[in-house]
Scaffold this active site. Structure first.
Site, PDB file in Angstrom:
ATOM      1  CE  LYS A  76     -68.229  30.061  27.457  1.00  0.00           C
ATOM      2  NZ  LYS A  76     -68.857  29.562  26.201  1.00  0.00           N
ATOM      3  CB  SER A 151     -71.993  31.813  26.091  1.00  0.00           C
ATOM      4  OG  SER A 151     -71.197  30.772  25.569  1.00  0.00           O
ATOM      5  CB  SER A 175     -70.645  30.460  22.542  1.00  0.00           C
ATOM      6  OG  SER A 175     -71.989  30.499  22.929  1.00  0.00           O
TER       7      SER A 175
END
Lengths: 475, 92
Positions: A76, A151, A175
């Site tokens: 990420k 996310s 997330s």
């Protein structure tokens, strides 16, 4: 050969046995990243070949290779990797070059992983659709009209589309689990304090942990075992007690169903999928125990106080002095702060900073922040009792399949309500996993969430592995 | 909430908003506060009413060791000179 269909173990064994080289195998993944149309990957790192070649050299010399030998991994965009950009999905960090490695990256590299790129995400992890990313939304792996979730949306889509064999995301309120659910893969958030946060761009440090996204439960387990472990650089790390490994037996399984959130689940269009899961497990000998935990549903309100409060503090560091982006036309220091932040933060980030500053401000601190933290402690104590009576709690991961683009962004409160099922694990600091669980009417995947007591990850993997292998989710 | 209060929060946050944005924020804020305000109704008993305290965890030993170099620390600074961050003049 399509390496993306292999499990992590099969793939890494192939490297060890020199059936294929990391350079040639990883290249097939890199090609997929390059031709991707989902906007899942923000950057393919230029040095992946160097890492892959080093793995091949080790294999050629018959040196011992780690658990992720040559395995292509995507991280990420908020995880620091020395010499590479980590922008946290924000224009504020558009050019931010990591000066050091996060502990997670150190561990991945020590396990001989090949980190190939960074994945799209909601700006500073604030969002559940990937639409708040400054670099454009990421499309769902299975439908161009639907969101990837977030996310860690880019991570989930990259795994689901075979651009890598695993991804490392972060989970502050769901997330990792929610985008995993939206894209038909597995996502796990570990016990708080078991994976180091060192070198991860902070959103709400008391709630967030890095987690793994993978095609299967076994792959997720391998990834999590690589990234977890003591780290003196993170003061929140806890001593992990030895948990006696129990052989999973469905006939002895005690499953908790928490009234306060199950009520909300009852209104879902996809409810039948989950009632079928409960029915099937009961048929196989598991005991379903309905428990009432007053105020459990208020985890969500507590989350939207605690997380913004911490975010407003954490994001105070972005002042135009230290982190690349700055307002060139500022005439004094106050203006530099104000113009930089106003220009380079997106709307949702600003909203949460404002909310955070409000709940921490004099006159409101006691009735909001302090009360939320007390509620959190209360619920933790209650759930410790509950986990003496049940082995795990089962919940849907989300209210339904991935939403269509634009459906969530208009009303922020409506967007926050979507996190009802995932937020409790963060508020409680317990581990939780989402596994694929059938499909909704529109054909998009759904997730089943299993939550258990602290440090019980082994049980979590055993139980979710059993569910995936033995339950038929198509209703 | 009044616009004045929203403006005060914006000042605390070092953010600026247009008149229109402030108005929109006011509406959103009222909704958000109504939502998070639910925590106030939670009856959680007296044992949790004690003030929030933090137990001290193991801390690192206070010792000098190698860390990032000056160049590395300043590497992301938009402006740096003589080994320092550069900011607009503060003192007349």
């Amino acid at each position: 050969m399509d390496y993306s269909k292999l499990s992590i173990t099969e793939y890494a064994d192939g490297i060890r046995q020199k059936k294929w080289t990391a350079v040639s195998a990883v290249e097939t993944f890199v090609k997929k990243c390059k031709s991707d149309t989902h906007n899942a990957v923000l950057e393919i790192f230029g040095d992946w070949k160097k890492l892959a070649a080093a793995v091949d050299k080790k294999a050629a010399n018959n040196e011992k290779l780690g658990a992720l030998a040559g395995v292509p991994i995507i991280i990420k965009d908020n995880i620091l990797y020395k010499g590479h950009i980590a922008s946290a999905g924000s224009r504020m960090l558009e050019k931010f070059m990591s000066p050091y490695n996060s502990t997670v990256v150190e561990k991945l590299l020590a396990a001989d992983a090949v980190i190939i790129g960074r994945a799209n995400m909601d700006e500073f992890s604030m969002g559940g659709t990937n639409e708040t990313s400054a670099y454009g939304a990421c499309k769902n792996a299975l439908s161009d009209n639907n969101v990837s979730g977030g996310s860690s949306g880019g991570c989930a889509v990259a795994v689901a589309c075979g651009m890598c064999l695993g991804a490392i995301g972060t989970d502050t309120g769901g997330s990792v689990r929610q985008p995993a659910s939206f894209n038909g893969i597995v996502g796990v958030k570990p016990t708080y304090g078991t994976v180091s946060r060192y070198g991860i761009v902070a959103y709400a440090g008391s709630l967030e942990q890095a987690g793994a996204l993978a095609k299967t439960v076994q792959d997720a387990k391998i990834l999590l075992n690589v990234i977890k472990g003591a780290d003196i650089n993170d003061a929140a790390m806890v001593q992990v007690p030895t948990v006696s490994s129990v052989k999973f037996d469905v006939k002895k399984l005690r499953i908790g169903r928490i009234k306060e959130v199950w009520q909300a689940a009852k209104k879902m269009e996809t409810l039948a999928v989950y009632t079928a899961v409960f029915a099937e497990l009961e048929k196989r000998g598991a005991e379903i125990i309905d428990v009432s935990v007053p105020n459990f549903d208020k985890c969500l309100a507590a989350y939207y106080i605690i997380a913004p409060a911490e975010a407003s503090t954490n994001l105070a560091r972005f002042d135009g002095v230290k982190y690349t982006s700055f307002a060139e036309d500022a005439e004094n220091l106050d203006e530099l702060y104000k113009k930089t932040r106003t220009r380079y933060f997106g709307a949702e980030v600003k909203r949460r900073i404002m909310l955070g500053n409000f709940v921490l401000s004099s006159g409101f601190y006691d009735s909001y922040y302090s009360k939320a933290v007390k509620l959190q402690r209360h619920l933790r104590a209650r759930m410790t009792e509950v986990f003496k009576k049940v082995d795990c709690v089962l919940l849907p991961t989300t209210f339904g399949p991935a939403l269509e683009f634009g459906r969530c962004t208009a009303d922020p409160v409506q967007a926050y309500l979507e996190d009802l099922f995932t937020v409790p694990a963060n508020i409680l600091g317990v581990p939780a996993i989402s596994v694929p669980c059938g499909k909704a009417e529109n054909g998009l995947p759904l997730g089943l969430q299993i939550m258990t007591d602290k440090f019980n990850e082994d049980f979590l993997f055993a139980a979710s592995g059993y569910f995936v292998d033995n339950l038929r989710f198509d209703v | 909430m009044e616009i004045k209060e929203i403006q005060h929060l914006a000042d605390l946050s070092y953010l600026s908003f247009s008149e229109e944005e402030l108005k929109k924020f006011k509406d959103e804020f009222e909704k958000m506060l109504l939502f998070v305000g639910q925590v106030a109704d939670a009856e959680i008993g007296s044992e949790q009413e004690k003030s929030v305290s933090k137990t001290l965890k193991d801390l690192r030993r206070d010792e000098v060791k190698e860390s990032l170099s000056n160049e590395e620390v300043l590497g992301n600074a938009p402006k740096a000179r003589g080994g320092c961050f550069v900011v607009p003049q503060v003192v007349e």
